[in-house]
Design a protein around this motif. Structure first.
Motif, PDB file in Angstrom:
ATOM      1  N   LEU A 173       0.800  -1.221   0.000  1.00  0.00           N
ATOM      2  CA  LEU A 173       0.000   0.000   0.000  1.00  0.00           C
ATOM      3  C   LEU A 173       0.835   1.275   0.000  1.00  0.00           C
ATOM      4  O   LEU A 173       0.294   2.370  -0.142  1.00  0.00           O
ATOM      5  N   GLY A 174       2.144   1.148   0.181  1.00  0.00           N
ATOM      6  CA  GLY A 174       3.004   2.325   0.156  1.00  0.00           C
ATOM      7  C   GLY A 174       2.842   3.223   1.363  1.00  0.00           C
ATOM      8  O   GLY A 174       3.123   4.425   1.302  1.00  0.00           O
ATOM      9  N   ARG A 175       2.400   2.648   2.497  1.00  0.00           N
ATOM     10  CA  ARG A 175       2.194   3.433   3.705  1.00  0.00           C
ATOM     11  C   ARG A 175       2.258   2.517   4.911  1.00  0.00           C
ATOM     12  O   ARG A 175       1.764   1.392   4.874  1.00  0.00           O
ATOM     13  N   GLU A 176       2.878   2.985   5.973  1.00  0.00           N
ATOM     14  CA  GLU A 176       2.943   2.216   7.202  1.00  0.00           C
ATOM     15  C   GLU A 176       1.584   2.236   7.898  1.00  0.00           C
ATOM     16  O   GLU A 176       0.790   3.162   7.724  1.00  0.00           O
ATOM     17  N   ILE A 177       1.334   1.213   8.709  1.00  0.00           N
ATOM     18  CA  ILE A 177       0.099   1.202   9.478  1.00  0.00           C
ATOM     19  C   ILE A 177       0.135   2.322  10.514  1.00  0.00           C
ATOM     20  O   ILE A 177       1.202   2.753  10.950  1.00  0.00           O
ATOM     21  N   ASP A 178      -1.038   2.794  10.887  1.00  0.00           N
ATOM     22  CA  ASP A 178      -1.115   3.862  11.877  1.00  0.00           C
ATOM     23  C   ASP A 178      -0.698   3.320  13.247  1.00  0.00           C
ATOM     24  O   ASP A 178      -1.186   2.263  13.680  1.00  0.00           O
ATOM     25  N   PRO A 179       0.180   4.034  13.959  1.00  0.00           N
ATOM     26  CA  PRO A 179       0.591   3.555  15.291  1.00  0.00           C
ATOM     27  C   PRO A 179      -0.497   3.804  16.324  1.00  0.00           C
ATOM     28  O   PRO A 179      -1.390   4.643  16.136  1.00  0.00           O
ATOM     29  N   LEU A 180      -0.418   3.064  17.412  1.00  0.00           N
ATOM     30  CA  LEU A 180      -1.331   3.313  18.526  1.00  0.00           C
ATOM     31  C   LEU A 180      -0.965   4.645  19.179  1.00  0.00           C
ATOM     32  O   LEU A 180       0.206   5.024  19.207  1.00  0.00           O
ATOM     33  N   PRO A 181      -1.932   5.363  19.713  1.00  0.00           N
ATOM     34  CA  PRO A 181      -1.627   6.655  20.327  1.00  0.00           C
ATOM     35  C   PRO A 181      -0.754   6.483  21.566  1.00  0.00           C
ATOM     36  O   PRO A 181      -0.942   5.530  22.338  1.00  0.00           O
ATOM     37  N   PRO A 182       0.198   7.380  21.790  1.00  0.00           N
ATOM     38  CA  PRO A 182       1.104   7.226  22.940  1.00  0.00           C
ATOM     39  C   PRO A 182       0.457   7.550  24.271  1.00  0.00           C
ATOM     40  O   PRO A 182       0.984   7.192  25.322  1.00  0.00           O
ATOM     41  N   ASP A 183      -0.698   8.219  24.269  1.00  0.00           N
ATOM     42  CA  ASP A 183      -1.299   8.653  25.529  1.00  0.00           C
ATOM     43  C   ASP A 183      -2.188   7.598  26.176  1.00  0.00           C
ATOM     44  O   ASP A 183      -2.816   7.850  27.202  1.00  0.00           O
ATOM     45  N   GLY A 184      -2.267   6.419  25.563  1.00  0.00           N
ATOM     46  CA  GLY A 184      -3.073   5.355  26.140  1.00  0.00           C
ATOM     47  C   GLY A 184      -4.545   5.438  25.812  1.00  0.00           C
ATOM     48  O   GLY A 184      -5.337   4.613  26.279  1.00  0.00           O
ATOM     49  N   GLY A 185      -4.956   6.439  25.043  1.00  0.00           N
ATOM     50  CA  GLY A 185      -6.349   6.507  24.602  1.00  0.00           C
ATOM     51  C   GLY A 185      -6.646   5.413  23.590  1.00  0.00           C
ATOM     52  O   GLY A 185      -5.750   4.714  23.134  1.00  0.00           O
ATOM     53  N   ASP A 186      -7.900   5.284  23.251  1.00  0.00           N
ATOM     54  CA  ASP A 186      -8.286   4.210  22.324  1.00  0.00           C
ATOM     55  C   ASP A 186      -9.226   4.731  21.241  1.00  0.00           C
ATOM     56  O   ASP A 186     -10.366   4.282  21.132  1.00  0.00           O
ATOM     57  N   PRO A 187      -8.761   5.675  20.418  1.00  0.00           N
ATOM     58  CA  PRO A 187      -9.639   6.172  19.354  1.00  0.00           C
ATOM     59  C   PRO A 187     -10.004   5.101  18.346  1.00  0.00           C
ATOM     60  O   PRO A 187     -11.106   5.127  17.791  1.00  0.00           O
ATOM     61  N   VAL A 188      -9.099   4.154  18.090  1.00  0.00           N
ATOM     62  CA  VAL A 188      -9.423   3.078  17.145  1.00  0.00           C
ATOM     63  C   VAL A 188     -10.508   2.182  17.724  1.00  0.00           C
ATOM     64  O   VAL A 188     -11.434   1.774  17.024  1.00  0.00           O
ATOM     65  N   GLY A 189     -10.413   1.880  19.019  1.00  0.00           N
ATOM     66  CA  GLY A 189     -11.453   1.082  19.655  1.00  0.00           C
ATOM     67  C   GLY A 189     -12.806   1.754  19.553  1.00  0.00           C
ATOM     68  O   GLY A 189     -13.817   1.108  19.263  1.00  0.00           O
ATOM     69  N   GLN A 190     -12.841   3.066  19.768  1.00  0.00           N
ATOM     70  CA  GLN A 190     -14.105   3.781  19.655  1.00  0.00           C
ATOM     71  C   GLN A 190     -14.614   3.772  18.217  1.00  0.00           C
ATOM     72  O   GLN A 190     -15.819   3.625  17.969  1.00  0.00           O
ATOM     73  N   ALA A 191     -13.714   3.918  17.261  1.00  0.00           N
ATOM     74  CA  ALA A 191     -14.120   3.853  15.851  1.00  0.00           C
ATOM     75  C   ALA A 191     -14.690   2.482  15.515  1.00  0.00           C
ATOM     76  O   ALA A 191     -15.687   2.367  14.786  1.00  0.00           O
ATOM     77  N   LEU A 192     -14.077   1.421  16.055  1.00  0.00           N
ATOM     78  CA  LEU A 192     -14.586   0.077  15.809  1.00  0.00           C
ATOM     79  C   LEU A 192     -15.980  -0.105  16.404  1.00  0.00           C
ATOM     80  O   LEU A 192     -16.838  -0.747  15.797  1.00  0.00           O
ATOM     81  N   VAL A 193     -16.207   0.450  17.586  1.00  0.00           N
ATOM     82  CA  VAL A 193     -17.531   0.348  18.198  1.00  0.00           C
ATOM     83  C   VAL A 193     -18.571   1.016  17.299  1.00  0.00           C
ATOM     84  O   VAL A 193     -19.644   0.449  17.022  1.00  0.00           O
ATOM     85  N   ARG A 194     -18.266   2.221  16.843  1.00  0.00           N
ATOM     86  CA  ARG A 194     -19.228   2.939  15.988  1.00  0.00           C
ATOM     87  C   ARG A 194     -19.479   2.182  14.694  1.00  0.00           C
ATOM     88  O   ARG A 194     -20.630   2.050  14.244  1.00  0.00           O
ATOM     89  N   ARG A 195     -18.422   1.714  14.085  1.00  0.00           N
ATOM     90  CA  ARG A 195     -18.579   1.022  12.802  1.00  0.00           C
ATOM     91  C   ARG A 195     -19.334  -0.288  12.991  1.00  0.00           C
ATOM     92  O   ARG A 195     -20.148  -0.672  12.138  1.00  0.00           O
ATOM     93  N   TYR A 196     -19.062  -0.989  14.095  1.00  0.00           N
ATOM     94  CA  TYR A 196     -19.771  -2.238  14.335  1.00  0.00           C
ATOM     95  C   TYR A 196     -21.258  -1.993  14.539  1.00  0.00           C
ATOM     96  O   TYR A 196     -22.105  -2.666  13.938  1.00  0.00           O
ATOM     97  N   LEU A 197     -21.601  -1.039  15.375  1.00  0.00           N
ATOM     98  CA  LEU A 197     -23.006  -0.789  15.637  1.00  0.00           C
ATOM     99  C   LEU A 197     -23.735  -0.295  14.391  1.00  0.00           C
ATOM    100  O   LEU A 197     -24.905  -0.619  14.174  1.00  0.00           O
ATOM    101  N   ALA A 198     -23.051   0.464  13.538  1.00  0.00           N
ATOM    102  CA  ALA A 198     -23.684   0.935  12.305  1.00  0.00           C
ATOM    103  C   ALA A 198     -24.069  -0.222  11.400  1.00  0.00           C
ATOM    104  O   ALA A 198     -25.071  -0.152  10.683  1.00  0.00           O
ATOM    105  N   ALA A 199     -23.309  -1.304  11.435  1.00  0.00           N
ATOM    106  CA  ALA A 199     -23.561  -2.436  10.538  1.00  0.00           C
ATOM    107  C   ALA A 199     -24.196  -3.630  11.215  1.00  0.00           C
ATOM    108  O   ALA A 199     -24.736  -4.510  10.528  1.00  0.00           O
ATOM    109  N   PHE A 200     -24.161  -3.691  12.551  1.00  0.00           N
ATOM    110  CA  PHE A 200     -24.634  -4.880  13.257  1.00  0.00           C
ATOM    111  C   PHE A 200     -25.577  -4.576  14.426  1.00  0.00           C
ATOM    112  O   PHE A 200     -26.204  -5.487  14.957  1.00  0.00           O
TER     113      PHE A 200
END
Length: 366
Positions: free
Chosen positions: A189-216
């Motif tokens: 893909l010519g791009r590195e994967i996005d790193p986890l945030p250094p502050d211990g937050g979980d924006p990806v987890g929250q995005a997954l929750v929203r995306r899951y509920l939108a479809a399931f």
């Protein structure tokens, strides 16, 4: 608190899975909306999108794969999924620990004593030449340094967990028969994967929750865990409580949902739909009772292709030489039988590029 019956949950699932009404959204948008399609059987996503999209043409999905807009990779539940490239880059780091643990769950004894950081670095060095490799080829390149685990354990840990990899086309292209050749996701893909945030937050987890509920959704945290393989994302769910709505099912389980999300009337008619093997409309839940009877639950993990009648699994199907064969799990009414036959003929034509539209419906079980 609102209590939703099984039929209400069924209609919500069908609507959000694009199975109540076929959608006009582009194929890439549909893959993203669904959070990917399980794709361990390479041709199955084509049926999954055909059942969900109007005027779907398989060449469109093939072009997305060869054009690097979608990729085949291990992600949810450590199974191969077809996902939008942007989603894989955003989500992969959040799945790293789960992927390692799932491989260790199978090969813990074989990999005991192996430094996984060293193994990852060695594997990345081998793949740095840009040459695609099978899992076996990569494992054999490192077997001299780690002879004890065996090629299978080394290969599974490298390809399914330690190294973000993609399965290259022509595997997954319409009608193509090809073995698995892997390349580094960043190289493809010519791009590195996005790193986890250094502050211990979980924006990806929250995005997954929203995306899951939108479809399931509406769904319980156990359902979310069953879909992605992550441990329920409790921190993300807790952080989002203020933006989610809660209800309960008839068993008293708390279900979470997005405000304003689709919840059709439970009496909304549901058309016949043919689903591919391992479709996430079924596998994406811990409690699958909204779409499949407990007596038939085993079909969902056995790779059976199923037919939905009135929104529920009512038959299995197979296809060969332009003929779709339907094996009912229960008797059909005359109207249901005709609707199954009509959709079966359309599917047979799709699978055969118009060369056949035959359907055979077997006798129901006694």
């Amino acid at each position: 608190m609102t209590v939703l019956g099984t039929r209400a949950l069924n209609r919500a699932t069908l609507a959000r899975q694009l199975l109540l009404d076929r959608s006009d959204m582009p194929a890439l948008d549909a893959v993203a909306h669904l959070g990917g399609l399980q794709a361990q059987e390479p041709q199955e996503p084509f049926v999954g999108l055909w059942s969900r999209l109007r005027a779907f043409h398989p060449a469109v999905l093939s072009d997305l794969l060869t054009g690097r807009r979608v990729v085949r990779t291990h992600l949810m539940r450590r199974t191969v999924h077809l996902l939008a490239a942007d989603d894989v880059l955003a989500w992969r780091a959040r799945h790293d620990a789960m992927l390692r643990q799932r491989v260790l769950g199978t090969y813990r004894r074989e990999l005991a004593g192996v430094d996984l950081g060293e193994l990852a670095a060695a594997g990345r060095a081998v793949m740095a030449d840009g040459e695609p490799r099978s899992m076996g080829e990569l494992a054999r390149a490192l077997a001299g340094r780690w002879p004890e685990p065996g090629a299978r354990a080394l290969g599974e840990m490298l390809v399914a967990a330690l190294l973000p990899m993609v399965q290259l086309p022509p595997r997954g292209v319409w009608r193509a028969r090809a073995g698995v050749r892997n390349a580094l996701l960043s190289s493809w893909l010519g791009r590195e994967i996005d790193p986890l945030p250094p502050d211990g937050g979980d924006p990806v987890g929250q995005a997954l929750v929203r995306r899951y509920l939108a479809a399931f959704g509406p769904a319980a945290t156990a359902d979310l865990r069953a879909w992605c393989g992550l441990a329920g994302l409790p921190g993300a769910v807790a952080a989002m409580r203020g933006e989610l709505v809660a209800c309960r099912d008839e068993r008293g389980r708390e279900l979470l949902d997005l405000p304003g999300a689709q919840r059709p009337d439970p009496d909304t008619p549901a058309p016949v739909r043919f689903l591919p093997a391992f479709d996430n409309a079924i596998l994406g839940y811990h409690d699958r009772g909204r779409i499949i009877d407990d007596a038939h639950r085993g079909l969902s993990v056995a790779g059976a292709r199923v037919v939905l009648v009135d929104g529920r699994v009512a038959a299995t199907w197979s296809a060969e030489a332009g003929t779709v064969t339907v094996l009912p799990l229960r008797p059909f009414s005359p109207a249901d039988r005709e609707a199954v036959a009509e959709q079966g003929r359309a599917l047979a034509a799709f699978l055969s590029d118009g060369d056949g539209d035959r359907v055979r419906i077997a006798a129901p079980p006694p």
